[in-house]
Design an enzyme around this catalytic site. Structure first.
Site, PDB file in Angstrom:
ATOM      1  N   ARG A 180     -16.595  18.555 -34.160  1.00 15.66           N
ATOM      2  CA  ARG A 180     -16.232  19.832 -33.509  1.00 15.66           C
ATOM      3  C   ARG A 180     -15.054  19.697 -32.544  1.00 15.66           C
ATOM      4  O   ARG A 180     -15.008  20.385 -31.505  1.00 15.66           O
ATOM      5  CB  ARG A 180     -17.437  20.431 -32.757  1.00 15.66           C
ATOM      6  CG  ARG A 180     -18.623  20.773 -33.624  1.00 15.66           C
ATOM      7  CD  ARG A 180     -18.312  21.925 -34.580  1.00 15.66           C
ATOM      8  NE  ARG A 180     -19.504  22.307 -35.330  1.00 15.66           N
ATOM      9  CZ  ARG A 180     -19.839  21.791 -36.508  1.00 15.66           C
ATOM     10  NH1 ARG A 180     -19.067  20.882 -37.094  1.00 15.66           N
ATOM     11  NH2 ARG A 180     -20.931  22.192 -37.124  1.00 15.66           N
ATOM     12  N   SER A 228     -24.101  28.410 -33.745  1.00 18.21           N
ATOM     13  CA  SER A 228     -24.688  27.370 -32.890  1.00 18.21           C
ATOM     14  C   SER A 228     -24.078  27.458 -31.495  1.00 18.21           C
ATOM     15  O   SER A 228     -22.850  27.468 -31.353  1.00 18.21           O
ATOM     16  CB  SER A 228     -24.381  25.987 -33.459  1.00 18.21           C
ATOM     17  OG  SER A 228     -25.034  25.822 -34.693  1.00 18.21           O
ATOM     18  N   GLU A 298     -20.812  24.677 -27.566  1.00 17.34           N
ATOM     19  CA  GLU A 298     -19.868  24.732 -28.692  1.00 17.34           C
ATOM     20  C   GLU A 298     -18.981  25.973 -28.532  1.00 17.34           C
ATOM     21  O   GLU A 298     -17.933  26.084 -29.144  1.00 17.34           O
ATOM     22  CB  GLU A 298     -20.640  24.782 -30.023  1.00 17.34           C
ATOM     23  CG  GLU A 298     -19.725  24.659 -31.229  1.00 17.34           C
ATOM     24  CD  GLU A 298     -20.441  24.740 -32.557  1.00 17.34           C
ATOM     25  OE1 GLU A 298     -21.156  23.790 -32.914  1.00 17.34           O
ATOM     26  OE2 GLU A 298     -20.285  25.767 -33.253  1.00 17.34           O
TER      27      GLU A 298
END
Ligand code: EPU
Length: 308
Positions: A180, A228, A298
């Site tokens: 990520r 998420s 995130e």
């Protein structure tokens, strides 16, 4: 030059592509948050350079966000006193070339790339169907799902630095990808990606797409969320940890930890960005108490006192 002067200058240069005090709730999957002071739809690299030059020539430091599809973005209820860029025009195009390459503009939704490639009998990008973001956002954060990440299929990315007006064309290896994350800076815009695919039977590709869509429907909630909320810590799953800490159903105001998947925070009617932010902090604190792990956001949070 302060923000209002910058807004007037951009309006003079780019006309109706500029809008003032646009509610970010219309631009994000969370459907909440305050106004963005200046939103600019850019239709070409020239437009991007124009925006960049105006921002760079301003005396005040003007904060910038690339809004993309708003699927990973939480803007405070008080809004964002800066410039939000939305890619449009040439950045919405997908080109499927016979040479086993798919070229997509930064604004193209990932599910569109997945479906168009599959329909052309090209495999490799099916996993993108499950991710609600854009190609540009996916490269910036090395988005992934179903055991794959964009870095595995990225051949080259075209990135415009709006501070300097320069363009860099990068191979995946140049982007320092990790889980990520990439080295793409906040003032850089990923305007195009060339993705690697291989030939397959269109029906087999479509079946893989259908399987992923079905899996998501069974395992992840719909409605207003940003996917998420936290990154998975090494070797574990944020959703599993939040669930094990007994936090499903935990609520702040109009936002609740999903019963279906604990890493999704669902916004209900009347929810505020502050509710999301406070619930994120509460979940972080409780998971830390329960298993000692620090969950990292995130989401890109904008306009709050601290980054989570
Ligand atoms: N789990 C629980 N309780 C929950 C949720 C999950 O026990 O409430 C368990 C599951 O049973 C499973 C494990 O946790 O054993 C992992 O769950 P899942 O397969 O749903 O995957 P994930 O790690 O939670 C990741 C990505 C998702 C992506 C899926 C599918 C991250 C942070 N999330 O989720 O990406 O869709 O895999 O591949 O990496 C996103 O990034 O926004 C996103 C949705």
């Amino acid at each position: 030059m302060a923000l209002p002067d910058l807004a007037s200058q951009l309006e003079a240069q780019l006309g109706e592509a500029v809008s003032l005090n646009t509610s970010v709730s219309d631009l994000t999957t969370y459907r909440l948050g305050g106004p963005v002071a200046v939103v600019v739809r850019v239709f070409s690299e020239n437009d991007l350079v124009t925006v960049g030059q105006s921002i760079s020539s301003a005396q005040d430091e003007i904060p910038l966000i690339v809004i993309g599809r708003g699927s990973n973005l939480l803007v405070a209820d008080s809004g964002f006193m800066g410039v939000g860029i939305i890619l449009d025009g040439e950045f919405t195009e997908v080109k499927i070339e016979p040479g086993l390459r798919v070229t997509a503009g930064g604004a193209v939704p990932l599910p569109v790339v997945a479906r168009q490639s599959a329909a052309a009998g090209l495999t490799g990008l099916e996993f993108l169907v499950g991710i609600p973001g854009s190609i540009g956002g996916a490269v910036r954060m090395n988005a992934g799902g179903h055991g794959r990440e964009i870095r595995e299929v990225l051949d080259r990315a075209r990135i415009v630095d709006i501070q300097s007006g320069k363009t860099r064309i990068c191979r995946a290896d140049d982007l320092d990808f990790s889980y990520r994350s990439s080295n793409v800076k906040r003032h850089e815009v990923v305007v195009q990606a060339e993705l690697r695919v291989s030939l397959d039977d269109p029906d087999a590709c479509r079946k893989r797409i259908d399987d992923i869509v079905r899996w998501r429907r069974e395992n992840q909630p719909g409605g207003a969320n940003a996917g998420s909320t936290f990154k998975n810590p090494p070797g574990d799953s944020a959703g599993r940890l939040i669930d094990s800490a007994g936090l499903k159903g935990l609520r702040v105001g109009g936002v609740v930890v999903s019963e279906k998947h604990a890493n999704f925070l669902q916004a209900e009617e009347g929810a505020t960005a502050r509710d999301v932010y406070e619930l994120m902090k509460l979940v972080q604190r409780k998971v830390k108490e329960s298993c000692g792990i620090d969950l990292e956001s995130e989401l890109h949070t904008v306009g709050f006192d601290e980054n989570l």
